[in-house]
Scaffold this motif. Structure first.
Motif, PDB file in Angstrom:
ATOM      1  N   SER A 191      39.989  40.888  48.490  1.00 34.04           N
ATOM      2  CA  SER A 191      40.443  39.237  48.181  1.00 34.04           C
ATOM      3  C   SER A 191      41.700  39.106  49.411  1.00 34.04           C
ATOM      4  O   SER A 191      42.029  39.304  50.582  1.00 34.04           O
ATOM      5  CB  SER A 191      41.751  39.995  47.420  1.00 34.04           C
ATOM      6  OG  SER A 191      42.249  41.189  46.536  1.00 34.04           O
ATOM      7  N   ALA A 232      44.858  41.289  50.831  1.00 35.50           N
ATOM      8  CA  ALA A 232      44.859  42.665  50.268  1.00 35.50           C
ATOM      9  C   ALA A 232      44.081  43.413  50.079  1.00 35.50           C
ATOM     10  O   ALA A 232      42.911  43.143  49.684  1.00 35.50           O
ATOM     11  CB  ALA A 232      45.237  42.300  48.770  1.00 35.50           C
ATOM     12  N   GLU A 248      42.157  46.477  48.103  1.00 36.23           N
ATOM     13  CA  GLU A 248      42.019  46.758  46.705  1.00 36.23           C
ATOM     14  C   GLU A 248      43.005  48.043  45.748  1.00 36.23           C
ATOM     15  O   GLU A 248      43.428  47.220  44.543  1.00 36.23           O
ATOM     16  CB  GLU A 248      41.223  47.446  45.993  1.00 36.23           C
ATOM     17  CG  GLU A 248      40.448  46.723  44.965  1.00 36.23           C
ATOM     18  CD  GLU A 248      38.788  47.687  43.820  1.00 36.23           C
ATOM     19  OE1 GLU A 248      38.341  47.689  43.100  1.00 36.23           O
ATOM     20  OE2 GLU A 248      38.049  48.051  45.341  1.00 36.23           O
ATOM     21  N   TYR A 299      54.327  45.353  47.998  1.00 37.03           N
ATOM     22  CA  TYR A 299      53.452  45.399  46.291  1.00 37.03           C
ATOM     23  C   TYR A 299      53.071  45.799  45.989  1.00 37.03           C
ATOM     24  O   TYR A 299      53.432  47.062  46.225  1.00 37.03           O
ATOM     25  CB  TYR A 299      52.575  44.274  46.914  1.00 37.03           C
ATOM     26  CG  TYR A 299      51.751  43.939  45.411  1.00 37.03           C
ATOM     27  CD1 TYR A 299      52.141  42.287  45.239  1.00 37.03           C
ATOM     28  CD2 TYR A 299      50.613  43.779  44.091  1.00 37.03           C
ATOM     29  CE1 TYR A 299      51.707  42.155  43.749  1.00 37.03           C
ATOM     30  CE2 TYR A 299      50.871  43.803  43.466  1.00 37.03           C
ATOM     31  CZ  TYR A 299      51.007  42.379  42.875  1.00 37.03           C
ATOM     32  OH  TYR A 299      50.823  42.133  41.771  1.00 37.03           O
ATOM     33  N   ILE A 315      52.297  47.873  42.906  1.00 35.47           N
ATOM     34  CA  ILE A 315      50.565  47.554  41.834  1.00 35.47           C
ATOM     35  C   ILE A 315      50.821  47.881  40.700  1.00 35.47           C
ATOM     36  O   ILE A 315      51.550  49.454  40.569  1.00 35.47           O
ATOM     37  CB  ILE A 315      50.065  48.175  42.963  1.00 35.47           C
ATOM     38  CG1 ILE A 315      47.813  48.243  42.192  1.00 35.47           C
ATOM     39  CG2 ILE A 315      49.517  49.181  43.167  1.00 35.47           C
ATOM     40  CD1 ILE A 315      46.899  48.247  43.100  1.00 35.47           C
ATOM     41  N   ILE A 325      43.323  45.335  42.828  1.00 37.19           N
ATOM     42  CA  ILE A 325      43.416  43.323  43.281  1.00 37.19           C
ATOM     43  C   ILE A 325      42.451  43.516  43.605  1.00 37.19           C
ATOM     44  O   ILE A 325      41.441  43.287  44.055  1.00 37.19           O
ATOM     45  CB  ILE A 325      44.849  43.885  43.862  1.00 37.19           C
ATOM     46  CG1 ILE A 325      46.099  44.009  44.048  1.00 37.19           C
ATOM     47  CG2 ILE A 325      44.695  41.956  44.178  1.00 37.19           C
ATOM     48  CD1 ILE A 325      46.970  44.234  44.748  1.00 37.19           C
ATOM     49  N   SER A 326      41.619  42.989  42.974  1.00 32.77           N
ATOM     50  CA  SER A 326      40.298  42.064  43.383  1.00 32.77           C
ATOM     51  C   SER A 326      40.535  40.424  43.148  1.00 32.77           C
ATOM     52  O   SER A 326      38.687  39.956  43.886  1.00 32.77           O
ATOM     53  CB  SER A 326      39.738  41.568  41.619  1.00 32.77           C
ATOM     54  OG  SER A 326      40.400  41.233  40.848  1.00 32.77           O
ATOM     55  N   ILE A 342      43.165  37.514  45.355  1.00 33.46           N
ATOM     56  CA  ILE A 342      44.302  36.600  45.909  1.00 33.46           C
ATOM     57  C   ILE A 342      44.446  35.106  45.164  1.00 33.46           C
ATOM     58  O   ILE A 342      43.530  34.552  46.228  1.00 33.46           O
ATOM     59  CB  ILE A 342      45.220  37.317  46.600  1.00 33.46           C
ATOM     60  CG1 ILE A 342      44.711  36.995  47.835  1.00 33.46           C
ATOM     61  CG2 ILE A 342      45.857  38.533  45.528  1.00 33.46           C
ATOM     62  CD1 ILE A 342      45.419  37.894  48.510  1.00 33.46           C
ATOM     63  N   VAL A 346      48.149  36.409  42.317  1.00 34.31           N
ATOM     64  CA  VAL A 346      47.571  38.566  42.404  1.00 34.31           C
ATOM     65  C   VAL A 346      46.806  38.328  40.875  1.00 34.31           C
ATOM     66  O   VAL A 346      47.384  38.476  39.650  1.00 34.31           O
ATOM     67  CB  VAL A 346      48.127  39.584  42.880  1.00 34.31           C
ATOM     68  CG1 VAL A 346      47.351  40.939  42.604  1.00 34.31           C
ATOM     69  CG2 VAL A 346      49.248  38.471  44.243  1.00 34.31           C
ATOM     70  N   GLU A 381      45.237  41.582  39.324  1.00 33.64           N
ATOM     71  CA  GLU A 381      44.733  42.740  39.204  1.00 33.64           C
ATOM     72  C   GLU A 381      43.804  43.366  37.824  1.00 33.64           C
ATOM     73  O   GLU A 381      44.496  42.563  36.886  1.00 33.64           O
ATOM     74  CB  GLU A 381      46.031  43.645  38.745  1.00 33.64           C
ATOM     75  CG  GLU A 381      47.058  43.521  40.408  1.00 33.64           C
ATOM     76  CD  GLU A 381      48.013  44.834  40.268  1.00 33.64           C
ATOM     77  OE1 GLU A 381      48.388  45.870  39.624  1.00 33.64           O
ATOM     78  OE2 GLU A 381      48.930  44.303  40.179  1.00 33.64           O
ATOM     79  N   LYS A 398      56.853  40.036  42.227  1.00 36.99           N
ATOM     80  CA  LYS A 398      56.389  39.599  40.658  1.00 36.99           C
ATOM     81  C   LYS A 398      57.514  39.327  39.927  1.00 36.99           C
ATOM     82  O   LYS A 398      58.523  39.198  39.832  1.00 36.99           O
ATOM     83  CB  LYS A 398      55.122  40.536  40.035  1.00 36.99           C
ATOM     84  CG  LYS A 398      54.364  41.187  41.245  1.00 36.99           C
ATOM     85  CD  LYS A 398      53.947  42.820  39.636  1.00 36.99           C
ATOM     86  CE  LYS A 398      52.263  43.510  39.831  1.00 36.99           C
ATOM     87  NZ  LYS A 398      52.204  44.576  39.713  1.00 36.99           N
TER      88      LYS A 398
END
Length: 324
Positions: A156, A168, A170, A204, A206, A222-223, A225, A235, A237, A266
């Motif tokens: 990301s 970010a 993953e 962050y 997750i 996280i694929s 951002i 973000v 996810e 978030k």
């Protein structure tokens, strides 16, 4: 006392203006043909270059595509029939462009263990001062490092209006990837006159609860951002709920996260839930970019990776979301 109250009111007003609460709704989609028909397979990165009205898409097996004259998401399928991809040695996971200088920033994730296709087992983030890259070595923001867990490298990137870069991991950096360790860290590289300053770290939280049965997917992931503004990110996810007892479906949510000190916080609810707000099941969602609009509500395009192999029957999905 009145002065203190006034200062607090100004601070609260500033954050309320700059920290946007974002929600999206499903707008449109198209699903491309099964492999081996077409060229758009294994797509992990997507970026729009406004100055050239170009779309750049890249795969995690080294193919790179540049599309012109795209007006709807269905135009990608039409154009890919005649477009020849550029073959590179990079297994791309994200690509971004600095709109001010054309700098090309990208993330690569190789395999956890060497395989016949690729003996490299590192992940990194680097940039060239232009695209196509000139001959020479790239500048590394994150030099090649071993993946901290199987299939969990860097996927990301986001770039802000001022050219600052967010990265970010993953599922977290080394030491952050295990279930029970929910706090990971993003890195922010502030643009300077001669490159970028040393990165700042932002915590962050997750979500590791979505795919508890998969050997690697239980870590979450996280694929992608995307920058909303200098202090706000979208973000994406997602994880694949495989393993014994799993549903064999992709679980995916889009979160709006805002900088609060050294933390990315978030919103209480996701900006979009792909498993409850779409008319079909999401696949392996990997790439994300803003879709160009002439004012009005903003739109996002998300692309899925249909993964290698002719037997998996996965498809490349192009999904368009619109801001509420």
């Amino acid at each position: 006392m009145n002065k203190i109250f006034l200062i607090l009111l100004i601070v609260v007003s500033f954050f309320s203006v700059n920290a946007q609460k974002l929600q999206f709704v499903f707008s449109d989609s198209t699903i491309l043909p099964l492999k081996p028909t077409g060229n758009l397979h294994g797509i992990s990165a997507i970026e729009y270059v406004a100055s050239k009205n170009q779309w750049h898409l890249a795969s995690d097996r080294g193919n790179y595509f540049v599309f012109d004259s795209i007006k709807t998401i269905r135009d990608f399928e039409k154009a890919e029939k005649t477009l020849v991809p550029k073959s590179t040695h990079n297994w791309f996971e994200a690509v971004r462009f600095d709109k001010d200088n054309g700098r090309f920033i990208y993330a690569v994730e190789n395999e956890y263990e060497p395989i016949w296709e690729n003996i490299d087992s590192t992940t990194f983030v680097a940039y060239y001062d232009s695209y196509p890259p000139k001959v020479g070595k790239p500048h590394f923001l994150i030099p090649p490092m071993w993946l901290p867990a199987d299939n969990k490298g860097v996927e990301s990137l986001a770039i802000t209006e001022s050219g600052n870069i967010w990265v970010a991991p993953e599922a977290g950096w080394t030491g952050e990837t295990e279930v029970g360790q929910d706090t990971i860290h993003f890195r922010k590289f502030v643009k300077s006159a001669d490159g970028y300053k040393q990165p700042e770290a932002f915590s962050y939280v997750i979500d590791r609860s979505g795919c508890p049965f998969g050997p690697s997917e239980k870590r979450g992931g996280i694929s992608e951002i995307l920058s909303v503004n200098e202090n706000q990110l979208l973000v994406l996810e997602r994880c694949y709920d495989n393993g014994k007892g799993g549903t064999l479906t992709t679980k995916a949510k889009l979160w709006n996260a805002t900088v609060k000190g050294s933390h990315l916080e978030k919103d209480k609810e996701p900006a979009f839930d792909f498993n409850t707000q779409m008319p079909f099941a999401p696949d392996n969602l990997e790439g994300m970019s803003w879709w160009p609009t002439n004012g009005g509500k903003r739109k996002l395009i998300i692309v899925s990776d249909d993964n290698p192999g002719l037997k998996n029957k996965q498809r490349t999905q192009l999904i368009l979301l619109e801001e509420k």
